[in-house]
Design an enzyme around this catalytic site. Structure first.
Site: not given
Lengths: 79, 276
Positions: B104, B238, B240
């Site tokens: 990002c 994202h 994660e």
């Protein structure tokens, strides 16, 4: 003291969603005859030294940080 | 190298806000991540025992967030600060084959730094691409579907089968990948030839689709790219945030297993354990 006014704008052909959204909002508010809205960013940079040095310095500032050459054109005006 | 020895530098400055999840993703897989402030690498305003050197790490992660308030342009200030002091360290790091991940805001920083797409060399002097304002003109925050199109170059996706559709959430206002208009087609051709395109935004059938499947209007629906060696990787969504299945929005209706983002971290640790 020199004040440089740096104007960073989108190149021709690059979409400007912020400008388009603003145009839409202005139309919704009832403003007539608005043809287009473009967003432009202006930086005022105060610096010591003479105008000649300032011009070259600001040019470098634009290349290194203030503008991305992929989508931006910039112009510098010394005041 | 054993995974337990892999030191990961999760780099932050003011406004970074995804460092915790990025750190935990590596921690949970048994690596040795550390949250490091940029000041600790440049050595400014830190005590001697806070000082760190980029060369002590095996991997660099630029997490998401709004570094320096997204002032000037998203990622521009972080990039300028890194470039001013760490240019040589960064180039050496990439040359050594050590992986760099930008998620990002981290992707925006990699592009502004010139580490991506890095069409020639390791790091370009000026940016060769940009992540511009989304076509919608708004912050787009929602699950997005990504198809892996990389044929094997990218070391961050080796554990994801080709054409697999992963659900990885997006949250950004400036994610529209663009190249200079006059050179766009040539750059794209080169990216495909070098196998530098990694993920594309798709619909549930895997087709390249418009808004809202593609949240930003990126060229060719590209969500993530890597450098020529496949070791520097940036993406807008994202991974994660979907390390576990239970953070998928449809987790009660989908098969058990790990989250779709986990494979990104597993892939790069696999690379590190074999190649570093």
């Amino acid at each position: 003291m020199v004040v440089a006014e740096v104007r960073v704008e989108l190149k021709k052909g690059v979409a400007d969603p912020e400008g388009k959204n603003t145009l839409k909002a202005l139309e919704l508010l009832g403003f007539e005859g608005v043809e287009d809205v473009k967003t432009v960013k202006v930086f005022e940079i105060e610096m010591v030294g003479n105008a000649g040095d300032a011009q070259a310095k600001v040019q470098e500032m634009c290349e290194k940080l203030l503008a991305n050459p992929v989508i931006h054109n910039f112009s510098v005006k010394l005041k | 190298m054993k995974i337990s020895k892999v030191k990961v530098c999760v780099l932050r400055i003011e406004g970074t806000n995804c460092e915790e999840e990025s750190y935990l993703a590596f921690k949970r897989l048994g690596a040795k991540p550390e949250k490091v402030h940029l000041k600790q690498l440049t050595g400014a305003d830190v005590t001697a025992d806070e000082k760190r050197s980029l060369s002590d790490y095996h991997m660099l992660v630029l997490p998401g967030g709004f570094s320096s308030g997204d002032y000037v342009r998203a990622g521009a200030i972080f990039a300028a600060r890194m470039k001013s002091r760490l240019s040589k360290d960064l180039v050496d790091f990439v040359r050594a084959g050590k992986p760099v991940l930008g998620i990002c805001n981290g992707f925006q920083i990699l592009v502004e730094t010139g580490l991506l797409p890095a069409m020639s060399g390791v790091m370009s002097d000026v940016p060769e691409a940009v992540l511009g304002t989304n076509d919608s003109g708004r912050f787009e925050c929602r699950p997005t579907l990504l198809r892996k199109v990389n044929r094997g170059r990218c070391v961050f996706t080796t554990k994801i089968p080709e054409d697999k559709i992963s659900l990885i959430p997006s949250a950004h206002a400036e994610g529209k990948l663009m190249f200079p208009i006059e050179r766009r087609d040539r750059i794209l051709k080169e990216l495909y030839e070098n196998d530098q395109v990694v993920f594309k935004y798709v619909d549930p059938e895997g087709r390249l689709a418009g808004y809202p499947w593609c949240p930003n209007g990126a060229v060719d629906n590209i969500a993530g790219i890597c450098n020529r060696d496949g070791t520097v990787f940036g993406l807008m969504p994202h991974p994660e945030r979907v390390f576990f299945r239970f953070t998928h929005p449809d987790w009660t209706r989908s098969p058990d297993g790990s989250g779709d983002g986990r494979a990104v971290f597993e892939s790069v640790l696999d690379y590190a354990s074999k190649k570093l």
